[in-house]
Design a protein around this motif. Structure first.
Motif, PDB file in Angstrom:
ATOM      1  N   LYS A  37       0.833  -1.208   0.000  1.00 48.93           N
ATOM      2  CA  LYS A  37       0.000   0.000   0.000  1.00 48.93           C
ATOM      3  C   LYS A  37       0.861   1.249   0.000  1.00 48.93           C
ATOM      4  O   LYS A  37       0.633   2.184  -0.756  1.00 48.93           O
ATOM      5  CB  LYS A  37      -0.910  -0.007   1.235  1.00 48.93           C
ATOM      6  CG  LYS A  37      -1.930  -1.138   1.240  1.00 48.93           C
ATOM      7  CD  LYS A  37      -2.761  -1.078   2.505  1.00 48.93           C
ATOM      8  CE  LYS A  37      -3.750  -2.231   2.556  1.00 48.93           C
ATOM      9  NZ  LYS A  37      -4.539  -2.213   3.812  1.00 48.93           N
ATOM     10  N   ASP A  38       1.881   1.232   0.875  1.00 44.76           N
ATOM     11  CA  ASP A  38       2.755   2.408   0.933  1.00 44.76           C
ATOM     12  C   ASP A  38       3.560   2.571  -0.340  1.00 44.76           C
ATOM     13  O   ASP A  38       3.869   3.672  -0.774  1.00 44.76           O
ATOM     14  CB  ASP A  38       3.698   2.302   2.139  1.00 44.76           C
ATOM     15  CG  ASP A  38       2.942   2.433   3.457  1.00 44.76           C
ATOM     16  OD1 ASP A  38       1.805   2.955   3.421  1.00 44.76           O
ATOM     17  OD2 ASP A  38       3.471   2.007   4.495  1.00 44.76           O
ATOM     18  N   PHE A  39       3.917   1.456  -0.958  1.00 46.33           N
ATOM     19  CA  PHE A  39       4.661   1.542  -2.214  1.00 46.33           C
ATOM     20  C   PHE A  39       3.784   2.158  -3.303  1.00 46.33           C
ATOM     21  O   PHE A  39       4.232   2.992  -4.097  1.00 46.33           O
ATOM     22  CB  PHE A  39       5.148   0.147  -2.627  1.00 46.33           C
ATOM     23  CG  PHE A  39       5.990   0.160  -3.868  1.00 46.33           C
ATOM     24  CD1 PHE A  39       7.337   0.414  -3.789  1.00 46.33           C
ATOM     25  CD2 PHE A  39       5.417  -0.079  -5.118  1.00 46.33           C
ATOM     26  CE1 PHE A  39       8.121   0.419  -4.923  1.00 46.33           C
ATOM     27  CE2 PHE A  39       6.187  -0.059  -6.254  1.00 46.33           C
ATOM     28  CZ  PHE A  39       7.544   0.180  -6.152  1.00 46.33           C
ATOM     29  N   GLN A  40       2.511   1.751  -3.320  1.00 46.20           N
ATOM     30  CA  GLN A  40       1.589   2.292  -4.313  1.00 46.20           C
ATOM     31  C   GLN A  40       1.346   3.775  -4.092  1.00 46.20           C
ATOM     32  O   GLN A  40       1.088   4.534  -5.023  1.00 46.20           O
ATOM     33  CB  GLN A  40       0.266   1.520  -4.263  1.00 46.20           C
ATOM     34  CG  GLN A  40       0.405   0.076  -4.701  1.00 46.20           C
ATOM     35  CD  GLN A  40      -0.859  -0.713  -4.422  1.00 46.20           C
ATOM     36  OE1 GLN A  40      -1.789  -0.203  -3.804  1.00 46.20           O
ATOM     37  NE2 GLN A  40      -0.881  -1.954  -4.871  1.00 46.20           N
ATOM     38  N   LYS A 261      -4.101   4.089 -11.567  1.00 40.02           N
ATOM     39  CA  LYS A 261      -2.954   4.852 -11.072  1.00 40.02           C
ATOM     40  C   LYS A 261      -1.908   3.918 -10.465  1.00 40.02           C
ATOM     41  O   LYS A 261      -0.704   4.107 -10.676  1.00 40.02           O
ATOM     42  CB  LYS A 261      -3.420   5.865 -10.036  1.00 40.02           C
ATOM     43  CG  LYS A 261      -4.208   7.027 -10.624  1.00 40.02           C
ATOM     44  CD  LYS A 261      -4.610   8.004  -9.534  1.00 40.02           C
ATOM     45  CE  LYS A 261      -5.374   9.198 -10.125  1.00 40.02           C
ATOM     46  NZ  LYS A 261      -5.785  10.158  -9.072  1.00 40.02           N
ATOM     47  N   SER A 262      -2.395   2.903  -9.697  1.00 43.74           N
ATOM     48  CA  SER A 262      -1.453   1.966  -9.082  1.00 43.74           C
ATOM     49  C   SER A 262      -0.684   1.181 -10.131  1.00 43.74           C
ATOM     50  O   SER A 262       0.545   1.024 -10.040  1.00 43.74           O
ATOM     51  CB  SER A 262      -2.206   0.997  -8.164  1.00 43.74           C
ATOM     52  OG  SER A 262      -2.828   1.676  -7.101  1.00 43.74           O
ATOM     53  N   LEU A 263      -1.390   0.673 -11.123  1.00 41.12           N
ATOM     54  CA  LEU A 263      -0.725  -0.091 -12.177  1.00 41.12           C
ATOM     55  C   LEU A 263       0.247   0.773 -12.953  1.00 41.12           C
ATOM     56  O   LEU A 263       1.339   0.311 -13.340  1.00 41.12           O
ATOM     57  CB  LEU A 263      -1.766  -0.712 -13.107  1.00 41.12           C
ATOM     58  CG  LEU A 263      -2.605  -1.861 -12.524  1.00 41.12           C
ATOM     59  CD1 LEU A 263      -3.653  -2.317 -13.518  1.00 41.12           C
ATOM     60  CD2 LEU A 263      -1.706  -3.027 -12.127  1.00 41.12           C
ATOM     61  N   ASP A 264      -0.148   2.015 -13.197  1.00 44.71           N
ATOM     62  CA  ASP A 264       0.766   2.923 -13.918  1.00 44.71           C
ATOM     63  C   ASP A 264       2.029   3.165 -13.102  1.00 44.71           C
ATOM     64  O   ASP A 264       3.142   3.182 -13.645  1.00 44.71           O
ATOM     65  CB  ASP A 264       0.053   4.247 -14.208  1.00 44.71           C
ATOM     66  CG  ASP A 264      -1.037   4.095 -15.261  1.00 44.71           C
ATOM     67  OD1 ASP A 264      -1.008   3.066 -15.985  1.00 44.71           O
ATOM     68  OD2 ASP A 264      -1.913   4.976 -15.348  1.00 44.71           O
ATOM     69  N   ARG A 265       1.839   3.352 -11.775  1.00 44.20           N
ATOM     70  CA  ARG A 265       3.002   3.617 -10.927  1.00 44.20           C
ATOM     71  C   ARG A 265       3.896   2.375 -10.831  1.00 44.20           C
ATOM     72  O   ARG A 265       5.119   2.479 -10.901  1.00 44.20           O
ATOM     73  CB  ARG A 265       2.544   4.044  -9.535  1.00 44.20           C
ATOM     74  CG  ARG A 265       3.704   4.465  -8.612  1.00 44.20           C
ATOM     75  CD  ARG A 265       3.199   4.958  -7.266  1.00 44.20           C
ATOM     76  NE  ARG A 265       2.438   6.174  -7.408  1.00 44.20           N
ATOM     77  CZ  ARG A 265       1.126   6.288  -7.223  1.00 44.20           C
ATOM     78  NH1 ARG A 265       0.424   5.220  -6.865  1.00 44.20           N
ATOM     79  NH2 ARG A 265       0.501   7.434  -7.377  1.00 44.20           N
ATOM     80  N   ILE A 266       3.258   1.192 -10.665  1.00 42.28           N
ATOM     81  CA  ILE A 266       4.044  -0.043 -10.563  1.00 42.28           C
ATOM     82  C   ILE A 266       4.741  -0.340 -11.883  1.00 42.28           C
ATOM     83  O   ILE A 266       5.919  -0.739 -11.923  1.00 42.28           O
ATOM     84  CB  ILE A 266       3.137  -1.221 -10.153  1.00 42.28           C
ATOM     85  CG1 ILE A 266       2.622  -1.017  -8.726  1.00 42.28           C
ATOM     86  CG2 ILE A 266       3.882  -2.545 -10.250  1.00 42.28           C
ATOM     87  CD1 ILE A 266       1.583  -2.042  -8.303  1.00 42.28           C
TER      88      ILE A 266
END
Length: 581
Positions: A37-40, A261-266
């Protein structure tokens, strides 16, 4: 001296290791739920906290392990060193065989899982869903704007304005999205409203002409509302059209936005995420590995201690310390081994004592034989010469000479008596066992002194009738010797108590006999020598009475001991084995 075991300390250490292991696993589970969660969210808080634990816990464990290795090295010449070193080595090897494949599998799983999260189908599905939600909302907005300027729809609106009977159903036939229609005059008064009352517009601006309100929620409904200015003749009217989006549209749209957004960031930092998760795994697997090494030292102590104690005991026994015993409270195979070892040492100690005593008896018997032979030869002519002097003197001898001759004869008689005891001691007969009653044997032994010592009371109340295999003549001699010793200890007056009872020890029945007097007692410094041959405290004693008693009891595979106190009295105990028939 006896070996000691720190069982309580070891138990506390093992419990501490288990608690620490549970703490590490709890931290692993806790941070595994928050790390992603914090990484995302691009948060470094968990990274800081995890790094702190990753330094403190392994550092502490490393210090403890180094202490254990140093202690092991310092004890390299001590008992159990090689065995403990091998146990620790194999324990570490077994741990590595378990943890290394697990590490490779976990790392491969992390990479595979990340690839699955970020595959094209997942991204395409999320993008499609996200675009569909945006397109749907935009299409509804366009629909509302176009409908407000539609000439066909204006005809229906005129009917509504004129008060004709028009329903929401009629409106939906024209456009299925419309759920409410509202007409407001230029002064803000309602002209007409069709639909659910909850959809009435309360936030309108008379000075603003055409607009679309942002999507909002009314209760559980997601709605989009438009405001359009229309004219009927010269009158200006505000038209409000309301469309209801599919159920849960806002929540789903928000979730899609978050996932995208999470997938884009990962996806933009895939390698960094993989490295971070692998590093996170190592942060917690290394402490567990170190904890396993520390545990190997503690657990090896539990295994090695009994063996080290036995090794130390063997060394002490090899140096002649046969009194050493190993203490063990645990009920396991080692306890059986320790008990057997202790029993073996005890039997060796008893055998050595018996052998030593037998050697002493044999030596003294040889001395007694030689002594009796060498001394008896000159005693006979000395005695005869003294007697002849007294006989031939026929009253011509003075008193002093007569006294001297009588003293010579008396001492020679005493020496002959001692030599007779020496001879009997040297020619002691073998034991001839037969079944007899210990009660009858004691009564026969005591009967010899009932008339001779009237001032002595003999109590046989505590004597039980027990049948056992003994040489009755020899046991009678034991009773007789101990009885006469008790009489002399009481100066020929007092009370002697006799008892016999059955006792059970170490799987064997014994007949225990006690002879107790209330005489002068014996000092403790004399007790340790009391059964040695030729040791006596009497002027006329030979020192062989108790030595003979001790030999008889040992020949019967029994045991004799003494309890005494000065001015209180003495009790002799002896035990004889009883074979159950």
């Amino acid at each position: 001296m006896r070996g000691k075991r720190g069982a309580s300390s070891t138990r506390t250490t093992i419990i501490s290791i288990i608690v620490l292991d549970l703490i590490i696993m709890s931290l692993f589970l806790f941070f595994s739920n928050t790390l992603l969660k914090d990484f995302q969210q691009s948060s470094s808080l968990s990274i800081i906290v995890i790094s702190s634990f990753a330094i403190v816990i392994p550092g502490t464990l490393l210090i403890l392990i180094v202490i254990q290795f140093v202690g092991l090295y310092k004890n390299k010449f001590g008992p159990g060193y090689s065995f403990k070193r091998n146990i620790v080595f194999y324990f570490i090897l077994a741990t590595l065989l378990a943890i290394v494949p697990q590490a490779f599998i976990s790392i491969n799983f992390i990479n595979t899982a990340t690839d699955n999260w970020l595959n094209k189908d997942v991204n395409r599905s999320v993008d499609t869903g996200f675009k569909f939600a945006i397109n749907l909302e935009n299409r509804v907005i366009d629909n509302l704007e176009n409908l407000g300027h539609s000439k066909i729809f204006r005809s229906t609106l005129r009917d509504i304005y004129n008060g004709s009977n028009v329903s929401v159903g009629d409106i939906k036939k024209l456009n299925s999205w419309i759920s409410a229609v509202e007409l407001i005059d230029a002064n803000g008064h309602e002209i007409s409203f069709l639909g659910d009352e909850a959809l009435k517009e309360t936030d309108f601006n008379l000075n603003q002409r055409d607009r679309v309100f942002p999507r909002r929620k009314i209760g559980d409904l997601d709605i989009i509302k438009s405001q359009t200015t229309i004219y009927f003749g010269k009158e200006e009217v505000l038209l409000f059209l309301t469309a209801i989006l599919p159920s849960g549209f806002s929540e789903n749209a928000m979730q899609l936005t978050k996932v995208k957004k999470s997938l884009d960031r990962i996806g933009s930092n895939k390698s960094g995420m993989n490295f971070g998760m692998i590093l996170y795994y190592m942060f917690f697997s290394i402490p567990l590995f170190l904890l396993a090494i520390l545990g190997s030292f503690i657990f090896s102590d539990e295994i090695v201690k009994p063996i080290a104690n036995i090794e130390e005991a063997i060394r002490k026994v090899a140096h002649g310390n046969y009194s050493y015993r190993i203490l063990s409270k645990k009920k396991n195979e080692f306890n059986i081994l320790i008990s057997s070892f202790n029993h073996m040492i005890k039997e060796i100690e008893k055998s050595r004592a018996k052998l030593k005593h037998t050697e002493q008896i044999s030596t003294w018997q040889d001395i007694a034989t030689r002594l009796a032979h060498e001394i008896r030869n000159p005693l006979t002519p000395i005695k005869l010469s003294a007697q002849r002097v007294l006989f031939k003197g026929d009253g011509t001898l003075n008193k002093m000479t007569i006294n001297h001759m009588e003293t010579i004869i008396r001492e020679v008689v005493r020496m002959e008596k001692l030599l007779t005891e020496f001879r009997d001691f040297a020619r002691f007969p073998q034991v001839l066992l037969d079944s007899h009653s210990i009660k009858e044997t004691i009564e026969d032994g005591v009967g010899l002194y009932l008339e001779t010592y009237p001032n002595v009371e003999f109590s046989l109340v505590g004597v039980e009738d027990i049948i056992l295999d003994i040489d009755k003549n020899q046991i009678l001699q034991v009773i007789s010797n101990l009885t006469i010793n008790a009489i002399h200890a009481m100066d020929d007056k007092g009370k002697i108590f006799y008892s016999s009872q059955m006792v059970y020890k170490k799987g064997q029945n014994f007949c225990r006999v006690s002879i107790k007097d209330n005489g002068h007692g014996i000092s403790q410094d004399m007790v340790q020598n009391i059964f040695k041959p030729y040791y006596t405290t009497k002027y006329n004693g030979s020192g062989l009475g108790l030595a003979i008693v001790n030999k008889i009891i040992l020949d019967h595979k029994g045991k004799i001991w003494i309890e005494t106190a000065v001015d209180i009295g003495t009790t002799f105990y002896f035990e004889l084995p009883v074979e159950m028939k």
